[in-house]
Scaffold this motif. Structure first.
Motif, short mmCIF file in Angstrom:
data_model
loop_
_atom_site.label_atom_id
_atom_site.label_comp_id
_atom_site.label_asym_id
_atom_site.label_seq_id
_atom_site.Cartn_x
_atom_site.Cartn_y
_atom_site.Cartn_z
N GLN A 192 21.22 43.48 26.23
CA GLN A 192 22.50 42.89 25.81
C GLN A 192 23.51 43.98 25.41
O GLN A 192 24.67 43.93 25.79
CB GLN A 192 22.25 41.93 24.64
CG GLN A 192 23.47 41.14 24.18
CD GLN A 192 23.88 40.05 25.15
OE1 GLN A 192 23.18 39.78 26.13
NE2 GLN A 192 25.02 39.42 24.91
N LEU A 249 24.64 45.92 28.67
CA LEU A 249 25.51 45.15 29.56
C LEU A 249 26.85 44.83 28.91
O LEU A 249 27.89 44.80 29.60
CB LEU A 249 24.80 43.85 29.99
CG LEU A 249 23.61 44.07 30.95
CD1 LEU A 249 22.81 42.79 31.13
CD2 LEU A 249 24.09 44.57 32.31
N LYS A 308 16.56 36.44 35.57
CA LYS A 308 17.88 36.42 34.92
C LYS A 308 18.35 37.85 34.62
O LYS A 308 19.53 38.18 34.81
CB LYS A 308 17.81 35.64 33.59
CG LYS A 308 17.64 34.15 33.75
CD LYS A 308 17.53 33.48 32.37
CE LYS A 308 17.12 32.03 32.52
NZ LYS A 308 16.76 31.44 31.21
N GLN A 331 21.66 39.88 36.11
CA GLN A 331 22.69 40.47 35.25
C GLN A 331 22.85 41.97 35.50
O GLN A 331 23.93 42.53 35.29
CB GLN A 331 22.35 40.22 33.78
CG GLN A 331 22.47 38.75 33.40
CD GLN A 331 22.53 38.54 31.91
OE1 GLN A 331 23.22 39.26 31.20
NE2 GLN A 331 21.81 37.55 31.43
N LEU A 367 29.09 43.30 38.01
CA LEU A 367 28.02 42.59 37.28
C LEU A 367 28.57 41.30 36.68
O LEU A 367 29.74 41.24 36.27
CB LEU A 367 27.48 43.48 36.15
CG LEU A 367 26.95 44.86 36.55
CD1 LEU A 367 26.37 45.58 35.33
CD2 LEU A 367 25.88 44.73 37.64
N PRO A 368 27.74 40.26 36.62
CA PRO A 368 28.19 39.02 35.98
C PRO A 368 28.37 39.22 34.47
O PRO A 368 27.91 40.22 33.91
CB PRO A 368 27.05 38.04 36.27
CG PRO A 368 25.85 38.88 36.52
CD PRO A 368 26.34 40.18 37.09
N PRO A 389 27.60 39.26 30.74
CA PRO A 389 26.28 39.32 30.12
C PRO A 389 25.98 38.08 29.27
O PRO A 389 26.87 37.53 28.63
CB PRO A 389 26.35 40.57 29.24
CG PRO A 389 27.78 40.93 29.12
CD PRO A 389 28.51 40.31 30.25
N GLN A 390 24.72 37.66 29.32
CA GLN A 390 24.26 36.52 28.52
C GLN A 390 22.91 36.87 27.93
O GLN A 390 22.11 37.53 28.57
CB GLN A 390 24.09 35.27 29.41
CG GLN A 390 25.40 34.73 29.96
CD GLN A 390 25.14 33.55 30.89
OE1 GLN A 390 24.18 33.55 31.65
NE2 GLN A 390 26.01 32.57 30.83
#
Length: 512
Positions: free
Chosen positions: A360, A363, A469, A473, A496-497, A499-500
């Protein structure tokens, strides 16, 4: 040539519902199967259910239904458990299937043709709960004078016509097998127990019963059904279309690994190799016995009401948190304890804090400071090279661990790199570099992205959903997730998508 890997779970006995112990062996086998697929190997992964025997017949009678209907229901429950636990089996064998009955009978005929089966009458002690015959010297006499099996199961004196397998003739060959192939049987505690058992002397084994009918008929003498273990062990061949050894699936024999619970190690490490020797069939390469689970320090039992359905744990903690805990808590092969406190700690400290936060933080910094785009890999410092070097060794390191069934050690190897990654990000402080040296900040983030890619790639077998997942990411496409693909750097400039978080912290609900 692509190497083949054939891994099996024991086929689970359908006299009761699936519990955490069944899930444990299945998850371990699944990790090995997935690891070998990522290594580019051809994999055949077998699980299933063992559906014959006196215990099943009695359980069906107690339920007031026909044995076939009873086994259909329980077998479906085991299949559901496997699916909920994301077990990527290639085949699910049932011993009531015509293909299995045909193979078990073919194996019997081969052993009989080779002179290893003869008819007689069995008289001795039998434990229905274990589906096992015991010698007088193995029994335990309690303070009340009542004899029980070494497992604590009640025994009864049985007398009936029976076919016998000449097990006594295989004692020396079995001891030679264990001595010449120390890797054949693990872990060491099980290996020592089995060698000790065989050295005490083997008696011929009763391999048929006439007192009940729920079993595979003995070829040429349908008054007899096969002893449930002769029938059950044949599943490892019947799934490969035995006796048609020219079939495509037959190329997977001999099995690379039979994973079993330690309570059934004797059947797999003594009876099964002897049956195969008698049939002139090549032996499996390795048998490994995992330990038992207790719950909060107590043995699982229906009377205590503490039998744990793994599906309930998945509902509460999430699939990958459960899969991770099962293989992380205690060295694989030893006994383990299922404790809520330990499970929550593993989830919150190792998954949410160690791995989740590293991912986390990295990203989020890329999203904020690099426009969510993978930076170039440019100049590497010694610290960069050290971390990347540790990460690059993971596939080979884990390959060695998998060969030894050291699954817990494999996770520790990965966590060493995760901890090194957290120390690196703290020391490099890319959030501070943003103000003083933007190019160096990008270099640090690139090193972290590449390290996380290696970590997520090797953890796919353990936590398939979460790592899917994480890899999305990290911008890793589906065709870039094998171990071989790690040799090619991700291209710079890839978007990059957003972050989650992947591993939520578990918060115990207040009792109220």
């Amino acid at each position: 040539m692509t190497s083949r890997f054939y891994v099996t779970t024991p086929i689970y006995y359908v006299n009761g519902a699936p519990h955490i112990g069944h899930a444990y062996t299945s998850v371990a086998a699944d990790v090995l199967a997935r690891f070998h697929r990522l290594s580019g190997h051809e994999v055949f992964f077998l699980t299933g259910t063992d559906e014959h025997g006196q215990k099943v017949e009695q359980a069906a009678q107690n339920a007031g239904i026909a044995p076939q209907l009873f086994t259909d229901r329980i077998s479906a429950d085991f299949r559901d458990m496997a699916d909920v636990m994301a077990i990527s089996y290639d085949d699910f064998i049932r011993t009531t299937e015509p293909r299995h009955i045909k193979s078990a009978q073919a194996l019997w005929q081969k052993v009989a043709e080779n002179g290893a089966i003869y008819s007689g009458a069995y008289e001795g002690w039998y434990a229905l709960r274990d589906e096992c015959f015991y010698g007088e010297d193995e029994l335990v006499t309690g303070a009340d004078g009542v004899k029980t099996a070494p497992t604590g199961a009640p025994v009864e004196w049985v007398k009936e016509p029976s076919y016998f397998f000449k097990l006594s003739e295989y004692q020396d060959r079995l001891l030679e097998l264990y001595e010449k192939n120390p890797e054949f049987l693990g872990p060491n505690s099980t290996r020592r127990e089995i060698i000790s058992f065989v050295k005490q002397g083997l008696r011929d084994l009763s391999v048929s019963r006439t007192s009940f009918k729920w079993g595979v008929p003995v070829p040429g003498d349908e008054d007899h059904v096969m002893y449930v273990w002769f029938d059950a062990l044949a599943n490892y061949l019947s799934a490969l279309d035995y006796p048609d050894m020219s079939a495509e699936k037959a190329a997977f024999w001999p099995a690379s690994l039979h994973l079993v619970g330690k309570d059934i190690a004797r059947f797999h490490a003594v009876y099964w190799p002897a049956f195969l020797m008698a049939a002139g069939i090549e032996l499996p390469e390795k048998i490994f016995a995992n330990g038992w689970w207790t719950v909060e320090g107590q043995k699982m039992s229906k009377s205590l009401g503490n039998v744990v359905d793994p599906r309930e744990l998945v509902k509460e903690f999430g699939l990958d948190s459960v899969r991770f805990f099962l293989l992380r808590e205690v060295p694989f092969g030893g006994d383990s304890d299922l404790s809520r406190k330990s499970m929550i700690m593993r989830n919150n400290i190792e998954l949410a804090n160690d791995l989740g936060n590293l991912c986390q933080r990295t990203l989020s910094l890329v999203a904020r400071n690099c426009g969510g785009v993978v930076p170039e890999r440019r100049v590497l410092t010694d610290e960069d090279k050290q971390l990347l070097g540790q990460a690059s060794l993971l596939p080979q390191l884990l390959s060695d661990r998998m060969a030894a069934c050291a699954l817990t050690d494999a996770l520790e190897d990965v966590w060493k790199v995760i901890r090194a990654g957290n120390a690196y990000i703290d020391h490099q402080a890319p959030w501070a570099l943003r103000k003083t040296d933007e190019e160096r900040m990008k270099d640090v983030l690139r090193v972290l992205l590449d390290t996380l890619r290696s970590i997520a790639t090797v953890l796919q077998p353990f936590m398939p959903q979460s790592m899917e997942k994480m890899l999305v990411q990290l911008g890793v496409n589906e065709n870039e997730r094998s171990f071989a693909a790690l040799e090619v750097l991700l291209p710079a400039g890839r978007s990059l998508p957003a972050p989650q978080g992947i591993f939520p912290r578990y918060v115990e609900q207040e009792a109220g």
